[in-house]
Motif scaffolding. Structure first.
Motif, mmCIF file in Angstrom:
data_model
loop_
_atom_site.group_PDB
_atom_site.id
_atom_site.type_symbol
_atom_site.label_atom_id
_atom_site.label_comp_id
_atom_site.label_asym_id
_atom_site.label_seq_id
_atom_site.Cartn_x
_atom_site.Cartn_y
_atom_site.Cartn_z
ATOM 1 N N ALA A 110 50.133 50.682 38.778
ATOM 2 C CA ALA A 110 49.828 49.336 39.264
ATOM 3 C C ALA A 110 48.491 48.851 38.728
ATOM 4 C CB ALA A 110 49.822 49.326 40.799
ATOM 5 N N LEU A 111 47.487 49.730 38.724
ATOM 6 C CA LEU A 111 46.143 49.326 38.317
ATOM 7 C C LEU A 111 46.048 49.004 36.835
ATOM 8 C CD1 LEU A 111 43.975 51.876 40.351
ATOM 9 C CD2 LEU A 111 44.361 49.461 40.861
ATOM 10 N N PHE A 114 50.784 46.832 36.134
ATOM 11 C CA PHE A 114 51.393 45.778 36.945
ATOM 12 C C PHE A 114 50.398 44.710 37.378
ATOM 13 C CE2 PHE A 114 54.132 49.585 38.070
ATOM 14 C CZ PHE A 114 55.086 49.285 37.102
ATOM 15 N N PHE A 115 49.195 45.094 37.778
ATOM 16 C CA PHE A 115 48.223 44.100 38.229
ATOM 17 C C PHE A 115 47.788 43.163 37.099
ATOM 18 C CE2 PHE A 115 46.512 46.429 42.247
ATOM 19 C CZ PHE A 115 47.757 46.264 42.831
ATOM 20 N N PRO A 116 47.487 43.669 35.885
ATOM 21 C CA PRO A 116 47.164 42.730 34.797
ATOM 22 C C PRO A 116 48.291 41.747 34.501
ATOM 23 C CG PRO A 116 46.445 44.937 34.214
ATOM 24 C CD PRO A 116 47.253 45.076 35.471
ATOM 25 N N VAL A 117 49.550 42.245 34.532
ATOM 26 C CA VAL A 117 50.687 41.347 34.292
ATOM 27 C C VAL A 117 50.811 40.326 35.414
ATOM 28 C CG1 VAL A 117 53.204 41.219 34.142
ATOM 29 C CG2 VAL A 117 51.974 42.972 32.880
ATOM 30 N N LEU A 118 50.672 40.790 36.655
ATOM 31 C CA LEU A 118 50.791 39.877 37.794
ATOM 32 C C LEU A 118 49.705 38.813 37.749
ATOM 33 C CD1 LEU A 118 52.093 39.047 40.424
ATOM 34 C CD2 LEU A 118 50.707 40.769 41.610
ATOM 35 N N ARG A 119 48.471 39.198 37.414
ATOM 36 C CA ARG A 119 47.390 38.216 37.319
ATOM 37 C C ARG A 119 47.682 37.183 36.232
ATOM 38 N NH1 ARG A 119 41.873 39.436 36.093
ATOM 39 N NH2 ARG A 119 41.527 37.364 36.980
ATOM 40 N N ALA A 120 48.208 37.629 35.098
ATOM 41 C CA ALA A 120 48.539 36.697 34.014
ATOM 42 C C ALA A 120 49.650 35.738 34.439
ATOM 43 C CB ALA A 120 48.948 37.471 32.769
ATOM 44 N N SER A 149 41.874 37.852 44.066
ATOM 45 C CA SER A 149 41.757 39.061 44.882
ATOM 46 C C SER A 149 42.131 40.311 44.086
ATOM 47 C CB SER A 149 42.662 38.949 46.115
ATOM 48 O OG SER A 149 42.284 37.851 46.923
ATOM 49 N N LEU A 150 43.042 40.157 43.117
ATOM 50 C CA LEU A 150 43.482 41.300 42.312
ATOM 51 C C LEU A 150 42.510 41.623 41.178
ATOM 52 C CD1 LEU A 150 47.311 40.577 41.951
ATOM 53 C CD2 LEU A 150 46.230 42.319 43.376
ATOM 54 N N ARG A 151 41.582 40.726 40.898
ATOM 55 C CA ARG A 151 40.709 40.914 39.734
ATOM 56 C C ARG A 151 39.935 42.229 39.775
ATOM 57 N NH1 ARG A 151 35.574 38.143 38.163
ATOM 58 N NH2 ARG A 151 35.681 37.115 40.175
ATOM 59 N N PRO A 152 39.337 42.636 40.903
ATOM 60 C CA PRO A 152 38.617 43.925 40.887
ATOM 61 C C PRO A 152 39.549 45.126 40.731
ATOM 62 C CG PRO A 152 37.936 42.546 42.745
ATOM 63 C CD PRO A 152 39.170 41.940 42.187
ATOM 64 N N TRP A 153 40.851 44.936 41.006
ATOM 65 C CA TRP A 153 41.798 46.048 40.976
ATOM 66 C C TRP A 153 42.579 46.113 39.680
ATOM 67 C CZ3 TRP A 153 40.861 49.329 44.726
ATOM 68 C CH2 TRP A 153 40.274 48.850 45.893
ATOM 69 N N LEU A 191 41.302 40.759 25.560
ATOM 70 C CA LEU A 191 41.831 39.482 26.047
ATOM 71 C C LEU A 191 41.557 39.292 27.531
ATOM 72 C CD1 LEU A 191 45.250 39.176 24.178
ATOM 73 C CD2 LEU A 191 43.195 37.789 23.851
ATOM 74 N N VAL A 192 41.634 40.366 28.310
ATOM 75 C CA VAL A 192 41.350 40.259 29.735
ATOM 76 C C VAL A 192 39.900 39.842 29.961
ATOM 77 C CG1 VAL A 192 41.117 41.591 31.867
ATOM 78 C CG2 VAL A 192 43.158 41.860 30.454
ATOM 79 N N VAL A 193 38.988 40.399 29.173
ATOM 80 C CA VAL A 193 37.575 40.018 29.277
ATOM 81 C C VAL A 193 37.387 38.555 28.874
ATOM 82 C CG1 VAL A 193 35.256 40.467 28.400
ATOM 83 C CG2 VAL A 193 36.786 42.382 28.908
ATOM 84 N N VAL A 194 38.036 38.141 27.789
ATOM 85 C CA VAL A 194 37.941 36.751 27.334
ATOM 86 C C VAL A 194 38.518 35.801 28.377
ATOM 87 C CG1 VAL A 194 38.740 35.107 25.595
ATOM 88 C CG2 VAL A 194 37.956 37.379 24.898
#
Length: 210
Positions: A110-111, A114-120, A149-153, A191-194
């Protein structure tokens, strides 16, 4: 440019609080390419960018594609003593077996996946209607709040650092060959940082309120 501290006025509709030190300011929107920062801790409060919406949509789509592709293709191939073993990101995340380790495996997956995909996907859900001058999607504010809320995770970059540390130890024992997923995941981390750099949260909230 610094934001202006709030006065004792009763009107709170144009106030903004620093997310780190909770200092309260009266909003003064900067021009594009300028930033409003907290005078106390220098946290960026407002950072509007021209055409940032379309750039964020493109980045979010790319993140989804890269994560899906990176879970399918090999991440690393290790050669030692005439034998070899190839592993993908999901193979590494789900390598824990037995009892409570299954919960740990799902948490790791998830960390880093799944979480990066869900945030996108949440970013796309929120921004696409706004960028194309449509009314905000139903539940867009809740979706954006969940994304934040998911950003730190969302720990894709932590996984990348962990891989780098492990590789330093492995290369002395075996031959390591990087697979396509390694380069995809490296691009994903950038890309996540950008994406987080381009995203002006104040602008998004304001667009959703309007």
């Amino acid at each position: 440019m610094d934001s202006h501290p709030a006065s004792g006025s009763e009107d709170t509709s144009d106030l903004i609080a620093c997310p780190k030190c909770d200092a309260l300011y009266r909003v003064v929107e900067p021009d594009p390419r300028e930033r409003a920062v907290c005078a106390r801790c220098h946290t960026v409060l407002i950072a509007p960018r021209a055409r940032a919406g379309m750039q964020l949509i493109a980045i979010s789509l790319t993140v989804v594609i890269l994560v899906v592709a990176a879970t399918i293709f090999p991440f690393l191939t290790i050669h030692i003593g005439g034998a070899w073993h190839s592993s993908s990101i999901l193979d590494a995340a789900l390598s824990f077996r037995g009892g409570t380790f299954y919960a740990l495996a799902l948490t790791v997956a998830a960390l880093i996946v799944f979480f990066p995909v869900l945030r996108a996907l949440l970013t796309l859900y929120v921004l696409v209607p706004v960028v194309f001058d449509r009314p905000p999607a139903r539940g867009a504010r809740a979706a954006f709040n969940l994304s934040e809320s998911l950003r730190p995770w969302s720990m894709a970059e932590v996984f990348a650092i962990g891989c780098a540390v492990a590789l330093v130890k492995v290369v002395d024992l075996a031959d390591v060959e990087f697979g396509p997923a390694f380069y995809m995941f490296s691009s994903l981390v950038i890309l996540v940082v950008v994406q987080d750099t381009f995203l002006c949260r104040y602008s998004v909230w304001k667009a959703l309120e309007e």
